[in-house]
Design a protein around this motif. Structure first.
Motif, short mmCIF file in Angstrom:
data_model
loop_
_atom_site.label_atom_id
_atom_site.label_comp_id
_atom_site.label_asym_id
_atom_site.label_seq_id
_atom_site.Cartn_x
_atom_site.Cartn_y
_atom_site.Cartn_z
N ASP A 187 2.11 9.66 -6.54
CA ASP A 187 2.37 11.20 -5.73
C ASP A 187 3.75 11.42 -6.82
O ASP A 187 5.05 11.18 -6.66
CB ASP A 187 3.36 10.40 -3.97
N LYS A 210 0.56 10.84 9.53
CA LYS A 210 -0.63 11.89 8.90
C LYS A 210 -0.66 14.09 9.88
O LYS A 210 -1.19 13.78 11.09
CB LYS A 210 -1.62 11.10 9.12
N LYS A 228 1.06 -1.36 0.30
CA LYS A 228 0.03 -0.44 0.17
C LYS A 228 0.76 1.31 0.39
O LYS A 228 0.47 2.43 -0.63
CB LYS A 228 -0.51 -0.11 1.37
N LEU A 229 1.87 1.24 0.75
CA LEU A 229 2.92 2.04 0.81
C LEU A 229 3.55 2.41 -0.62
O LEU A 229 3.15 3.22 -1.05
CB LEU A 229 3.77 1.91 1.77
N LYS A 256 0.74 4.34 -3.08
CA LYS A 256 1.15 5.38 -2.54
C LYS A 256 2.18 6.60 -3.30
O LYS A 256 1.92 7.36 -4.27
CB LYS A 256 0.58 6.05 -1.51
N LEU A 257 3.47 5.15 -3.40
CA LEU A 257 4.54 6.28 -3.57
C LEU A 257 4.42 7.03 -4.94
O LEU A 257 4.96 7.51 -5.98
CB LEU A 257 5.65 6.10 -3.31
N LYS A 285 5.03 12.29 5.05
CA LYS A 285 3.77 12.26 4.11
C LYS A 285 3.37 10.82 4.12
O LYS A 285 2.23 11.20 4.24
CB LYS A 285 4.74 12.24 2.51
N PHE A 286 3.80 9.92 4.34
CA PHE A 286 2.93 9.13 4.63
C PHE A 286 2.97 8.36 5.92
O PHE A 286 1.87 7.25 6.19
CB PHE A 286 3.61 7.86 3.56
N ILE A 318 8.97 10.81 2.78
CA ILE A 318 7.86 9.15 3.08
C ILE A 318 7.31 9.14 4.78
O ILE A 318 6.79 9.23 4.71
CB ILE A 318 8.81 8.05 3.08
N TYR A 319 8.46 9.64 4.90
CA TYR A 319 8.31 9.90 6.98
C TYR A 319 7.20 10.73 6.72
O TYR A 319 6.20 10.59 7.44
CB TYR A 319 9.49 9.84 7.19
#
Length: 74
Positions: free
Chosen positions: A40, A72, A32-33, A36-37, A68-69, A65-66
């Protein structure tokens, strides 16, 4: 104020409350990460940039990454 939601927290929730194995939780969260990346545009732009120092580039990608994802804004 930032929520303290990390990949570890998400994996632990999957394992503890959904009877998902540790390996499956790792895979699901990671997939899932990555999804999303890959959608982006800022991350993709950073990834494509040429840097003299590859370590610095990797650090910047990690921070992005840290921020943004992983954490939150609430």
């Amino acid at each position: 104020m930032k929520n303290n939601i990390s990949i570890e927290n998400i994996k632990n929730l999957l394992i503890e409350y959904n009877s998902v194995s540790t390996a499956e939780a790792d895979k699901e969260v990671t997939e899932k990460l990555i999804e999303k990346l890959m959608s982006d545009s800022i991350f993709l732009d950073l990834l494509e940039e040429n840097w003299k120092n590859e370590i610095e580039k990797n650090q910047q990608l990690s921070v992005y990454i840290y921020d943004k994802f992983i954490f939150k804004l609430s």
